[in-house]
Scaffold this motif. Structure first.
Motif, PDB file in Angstrom:
ATOM      1  N   GLN A   1       0.645  27.084  26.167  1.00 59.29           N
ATOM      2  CA  GLN A   1       0.573  25.782  25.507  1.00 59.29           C
ATOM      3  C   GLN A   1      -0.030  25.956  24.115  1.00 59.29           C
ATOM      4  O   GLN A   1       0.376  25.303  23.155  1.00 59.29           O
ATOM      5  N   ARG A   2      -0.974  26.868  23.984  1.00 61.76           N
ATOM      6  CA  ARG A   2      -1.592  27.179  22.687  1.00 61.76           C
ATOM      7  C   ARG A   2      -0.553  27.624  21.654  1.00 61.76           C
ATOM      8  O   ARG A   2      -0.572  27.188  20.503  1.00 61.76           O
TER       9      ARG A   2
ATOM     10  N   ALA B   1       2.653  26.978  21.740  1.00 63.56           N
ATOM     11  CA  ALA B   1       3.520  25.828  21.437  1.00 63.56           C
ATOM     12  C   ALA B   1       2.812  24.874  20.472  1.00 63.56           C
ATOM     13  O   ALA B   1       3.430  24.334  19.551  1.00 63.56           O
ATOM     14  N   GLU B   2       1.507  24.690  20.642  1.00 63.74           N
ATOM     15  CA  GLU B   2       0.743  23.811  19.740  1.00 63.74           C
ATOM     16  C   GLU B   2       0.751  24.364  18.321  1.00 63.74           C
ATOM     17  O   GLU B   2       0.893  23.621  17.352  1.00 63.74           O
TER      18      GLU B   2
ATOM     19  N   TYR C   1       4.261  23.823  16.766  1.00 68.60           N
ATOM     20  CA  TYR C   1       4.575  22.422  16.443  1.00 68.60           C
ATOM     21  C   TYR C   1       3.398  21.716  15.758  1.00 68.60           C
ATOM     22  O   TYR C   1       3.298  20.488  15.850  1.00 68.60           O
ATOM     23  N   HIS C   2       2.542  22.479  15.032  1.00 64.12           N
ATOM     24  CA  HIS C   2       1.321  21.868  14.489  1.00 64.12           C
ATOM     25  C   HIS C   2       1.608  20.653  13.591  1.00 64.12           C
ATOM     26  O   HIS C   2       0.801  19.741  13.513  1.00 64.12           O
TER      27      HIS C   2
ATOM     28  N   ARG D   1       1.122  17.375  15.336  1.00 60.99           N
ATOM     29  CA  ARG D   1      -0.089  17.239  16.176  1.00 60.99           C
ATOM     30  C   ARG D   1      -0.614  15.810  16.293  1.00 60.99           C
ATOM     31  O   ARG D   1      -1.304  15.495  17.255  1.00 60.99           O
TER      32      ARG D   1
ATOM     33  N   SER E   1       1.258  16.226  23.124  1.00 57.05           N
ATOM     34  CA  SER E   1       0.782  16.991  24.290  1.00 57.05           C
ATOM     35  C   SER E   1       1.901  17.138  25.330  1.00 57.05           C
ATOM     36  O   SER E   1       2.055  18.200  25.948  1.00 57.05           O
TER      37      SER E   1
ATOM     38  N   THR F   1       4.268  19.914  23.992  1.00 60.97           N
ATOM     39  CA  THR F   1       3.767  21.288  24.107  1.00 60.97           C
ATOM     40  C   THR F   1       3.658  21.713  25.580  1.00 60.97           C
ATOM     41  O   THR F   1       3.819  22.883  25.898  1.00 60.97           O
ATOM     42  N   ARG F   2       3.433  20.739  26.476  1.00 63.75           N
ATOM     43  CA  ARG F   2       3.462  21.053  27.917  1.00 63.75           C
ATOM     44  C   ARG F   2       4.880  21.442  28.337  1.00 63.75           C
ATOM     45  O   ARG F   2       5.096  22.430  29.029  1.00 63.75           O
TER      46      ARG F   2
ATOM     47  N   SER G   1       5.971  24.855  27.159  1.00 65.75           N
ATOM     48  CA  SER G   1       5.333  25.976  27.859  1.00 65.75           C
ATOM     49  C   SER G   1       5.580  25.899  29.367  1.00 65.75           C
ATOM     50  O   SER G   1       4.866  26.513  30.151  1.00 65.75           O
TER      51      SER G   1
END
Ligand code: CMP
Length: 138
Positions: free
Chosen positions: A43-44, A46-47, A50-51, A54, A60, A63-64, A67
């Motif tokens: 997930q990190r 993916a975050e 896609y920053h 944010r 969220s 990004t879930r 991943s």
């Protein structure tokens, strides 16, 4: 101008066994696949990827989802690759995408929309470098 763009075949399309169909379509449309890697993003990761999104309410969940299983990351090359790939993908929401586009054919929802593609030369540079060191691009 010959350009490169980053494509991701997302977890939903991998789960539905659409990899071969999508890769064949890229080749049919004149893209050269010059890098490719199957990976299960944290997930990190993916975050980080896609920053720019944010602050969005769907961040969220997105990004879930990204991943939730393996993805196939690709570098595609051709004349006008960035815009042509976006045309080939179709609108973000598969319901609004033109017939024959990848998202219309293979996407399930605005989030689980089968494929990702860079939206500008600057984004493409960032996104390609996020996944591929230059020695892995042929
Ligand atoms: P992508 O082109 O990968 O860029 C950002 C992603 O966020 C997008 O595809 C969708 O997967 C997701 N997305 C965009 N808008 C929404 C939304 N309104 N609700 C949920 N997910 C979205």
């Amino acid at each position: 101008m010959i350009e490169r763009t980053l494509a991701i075949i997302k977890p939903d399309a991998c789960r539905k066994n659409y990899l071969g169909l999508i890769l064949a379509r890229y080749e049919k449309e004149g893209f050269r696949i010059c890098a490719g890697k199957m990976q299960w993003l944290s997930q990190r990761q993916a975050e980080g990827f896609y920053h720019v999104h944010r602050e969005r309410p769907f961040f969220s969940s997105l990004t879930r989802f990204m991943s939730s299983g393996p993805v196939l990351t690709l570098v595609l090359e051709k004349e006008n690759a960035i815009a042509d790939h976006r045309t080939l993908m179709g609108a973000t929401d598969p319901q609004k995408a033109e017939g024959g586009t990848l998202r219309k054919l293979y996407g399930g929802s605005i989030e689980e929309n089968a494929v990702h593609g860079s939206d500008s030369p600057e984004t493409a540079r960032f996104e390609i470098a996020y996944f591929f060191p230059s020695v892995e691009i042929f």
